[in-house]
Design a protein around this motif. Structure first.
Motif, PDB file in Angstrom:
ATOM      1  N   THR A  52       0.815  -1.219   0.000  1.00  0.00           N
ATOM      2  CA  THR A  52       0.000   0.000   0.000  1.00  0.00           C
ATOM      3  C   THR A  52       0.849   1.270   0.000  1.00  0.00           C
ATOM      4  OG1 THR A  52      -1.736  -1.152   1.216  1.00  0.00           O
ATOM      5  CG2 THR A  52      -1.837   1.246   1.184  1.00  0.00           C
ATOM      6  N   THR A  53       1.897   1.287   0.801  1.00  0.00           N
ATOM      7  CA  THR A  53       2.712   2.492   0.913  1.00  0.00           C
ATOM      8  C   THR A  53       3.377   2.851  -0.410  1.00  0.00           C
ATOM      9  OG1 THR A  53       3.149   1.993   3.252  1.00  0.00           O
ATOM     10  CG2 THR A  53       4.591   3.590   2.178  1.00  0.00           C
ATOM     11  N   SER A  54       4.005   1.872  -1.052  1.00  0.00           N
ATOM     12  CA  SER A  54       4.658   2.151  -2.341  1.00  0.00           C
ATOM     13  C   SER A  54       3.626   2.524  -3.399  1.00  0.00           C
ATOM     14  CB  SER A  54       5.474   0.939  -2.793  1.00  0.00           C
ATOM     15  OG  SER A  54       4.658  -0.203  -2.955  1.00  0.00           O
ATOM     16  N   ARG A  55       2.450   1.904  -3.357  1.00  0.00           N
ATOM     17  CA  ARG A  55       1.377   2.257  -4.288  1.00  0.00           C
ATOM     18  C   ARG A  55       0.961   3.711  -4.103  1.00  0.00           C
ATOM     19  NH1 ARG A  55      -2.052  -1.885  -6.494  1.00  0.00           N
ATOM     20  NH2 ARG A  55      -1.264  -3.978  -6.073  1.00  0.00           N
ATOM     21  N   PHE A  56       0.914   4.147  -2.856  1.00  0.00           N
ATOM     22  CA  PHE A  56       0.493   5.519  -2.559  1.00  0.00           C
ATOM     23  C   PHE A  56       1.468   6.529  -3.149  1.00  0.00           C
ATOM     24  CE2 PHE A  56       0.846   9.177   0.421  1.00  0.00           C
ATOM     25  CZ  PHE A  56      -0.375   9.759   0.139  1.00  0.00           C
ATOM     26  N   PHE A  57       2.772   6.289  -2.978  1.00  0.00           N
ATOM     27  CA  PHE A  57       3.752   7.241  -3.509  1.00  0.00           C
ATOM     28  C   PHE A  57       3.773   7.232  -5.039  1.00  0.00           C
ATOM     29  CE2 PHE A  57       5.494   6.768   0.843  1.00  0.00           C
ATOM     30  CZ  PHE A  57       5.496   8.110   1.186  1.00  0.00           C
ATOM     31  N   LYS A  58       3.512   6.078  -5.640  1.00  0.00           N
ATOM     32  CA  LYS A  58       3.392   6.016  -7.101  1.00  0.00           C
ATOM     33  C   LYS A  58       2.155   6.777  -7.569  1.00  0.00           C
ATOM     34  CE  LYS A  58       5.787   1.608  -7.714  1.00  0.00           C
ATOM     35  NZ  LYS A  58       5.637   0.174  -8.087  1.00  0.00           N
ATOM     36  N   TYR A  59       1.085   6.694  -6.776  1.00  0.00           N
ATOM     37  CA  TYR A  59      -0.157   7.409  -7.095  1.00  0.00           C
ATOM     38  C   TYR A  59       0.087   8.919  -7.101  1.00  0.00           C
ATOM     39  CZ  TYR A  59      -4.851   9.346  -6.261  1.00  0.00           C
ATOM     40  OH  TYR A  59      -6.004  10.080  -6.316  1.00  0.00           O
ATOM     41  N   LEU A  60       0.869   9.392  -6.136  1.00  0.00           N
ATOM     42  CA  LEU A  60       1.176  10.829  -6.092  1.00  0.00           C
ATOM     43  C   LEU A  60       1.941  11.261  -7.339  1.00  0.00           C
ATOM     44  CD1 LEU A  60       2.263  11.336  -2.350  1.00  0.00           C
ATOM     45  CD2 LEU A  60       0.021  11.758  -3.387  1.00  0.00           C
ATOM     46  N   LYS A  61       2.872  10.431  -7.784  1.00  0.00           N
ATOM     47  CA  LYS A  61       3.624  10.748  -9.008  1.00  0.00           C
ATOM     48  C   LYS A  61       2.691  10.775 -10.216  1.00  0.00           C
ATOM     49  CE  LYS A  61       7.722  10.657  -7.028  1.00  0.00           C
ATOM     50  NZ  LYS A  61       8.492  11.928  -6.820  1.00  0.00           N
ATOM     51  N   THR A  62       1.721   9.851 -10.237  1.00  0.00           N
ATOM     52  CA  THR A  62       0.760   9.802 -11.342  1.00  0.00           C
ATOM     53  C   THR A  62      -0.092  11.068 -11.384  1.00  0.00           C
ATOM     54  OG1 THR A  62       0.652   7.387 -11.221  1.00  0.00           O
ATOM     55  CG2 THR A  62      -1.154   8.497 -12.356  1.00  0.00           C
TER      56      THR A  62
END
Length: 210
Positions: A52-62
């Motif tokens: 979840t954490t890594s997904r969240f930071f990737k989401y911010l980049k998106t």
């Protein structure tokens, strides 16, 4: 409303310091609190997914990459860029998604408070120690350490007869190991025994048992 009134015992002092700095930074950059709310909603909805954490930071980049297409104003991309940067600066060291969600939930509240509180002066960023303590606090609350307990650790540094161990990728302790220091190597995985605990439940003293 005062800062004391919106303080929550659910946050450690270190986590509170992080939330305080993020909120002030975003308000000073005129970031729309509603855009932050969208990122909080995403994290809450995906909290049970793997990584979840890594997904969240990737989401911010998106969001930053697609801000022009999904934004409602010309400043949306700037909002996302500010949110991405401040989260990367202050939250990247925290692996637990629930902790991040809790901090950002309070950031949303604090942003509304600071927006009405008048000009914000120089922002004091959280210290590196505070960022580390925030993660250590989470480890303490989710693990009941006990004297005599055996844990896995990684040797991160050896200086003379002093050996630094890292436990659970968070807790670092340096101990004198006159008999073992020369036999260990940096990066080696070993077993350690808890010899003493601090009042808050964190590990105070350990020794290598290998």
């Amino acid at each position: 409303m005062t800062i004391v009134e919106i303080y929550s015992e659910s946050l450690t002092d270190a986590q509170w310091e992080i939330a305080h700095a993020i909120a002030q930074t975003l308000v000073k950059e005129n970031t729309d609190v509603n855009e932050l709310g969208k990122t909080v909603a995403y994290l809450r909805a995906s909290i049970h997914q793997p990584d979840t954490t890594s997904r969240f930071f990737k989401y911010l980049k998106t969001l930053v990459s697609n801000g022009r297409q999904i934004g409602h104003s010309g400043r949306t991309t700037d909002y996302y860029r500010s949110i991405d940067k401040v989260c990367s600066d202050y939250l990247k060291g925290i692996q637990d998604a629930y902790t991040i969600l809790q901090i950002l939930g309070w950031v949303s509240r604090l942003m509304r408070y600071y927006k009405d509180a008048g000009p914000i002066g120089e922002i004091q960023p959280p210290s590196v120690e505070s960022l580390r303590q925030a993660e250590i606090g989470k480890v303490i609350t989710t693990h009941d350490f006990a004297v005599g307990q055996i844990l896995e650790a990684i040797v991160t540094a050896i200086k003379g007869n002093k050996v630094t161990y890292e436990i659970m990728e968070t807790v670092k302790l340096t101990e004198k190991e006159p008999k073992k220091a020369q036999l260990l190597t940096e990066g080696q995985k070993v077993k350690v025994e808890i010899l003493d605990l601090k009042e808050d439940g964190n590990i105070k003293k350990i020794k290598c048992t290998d």
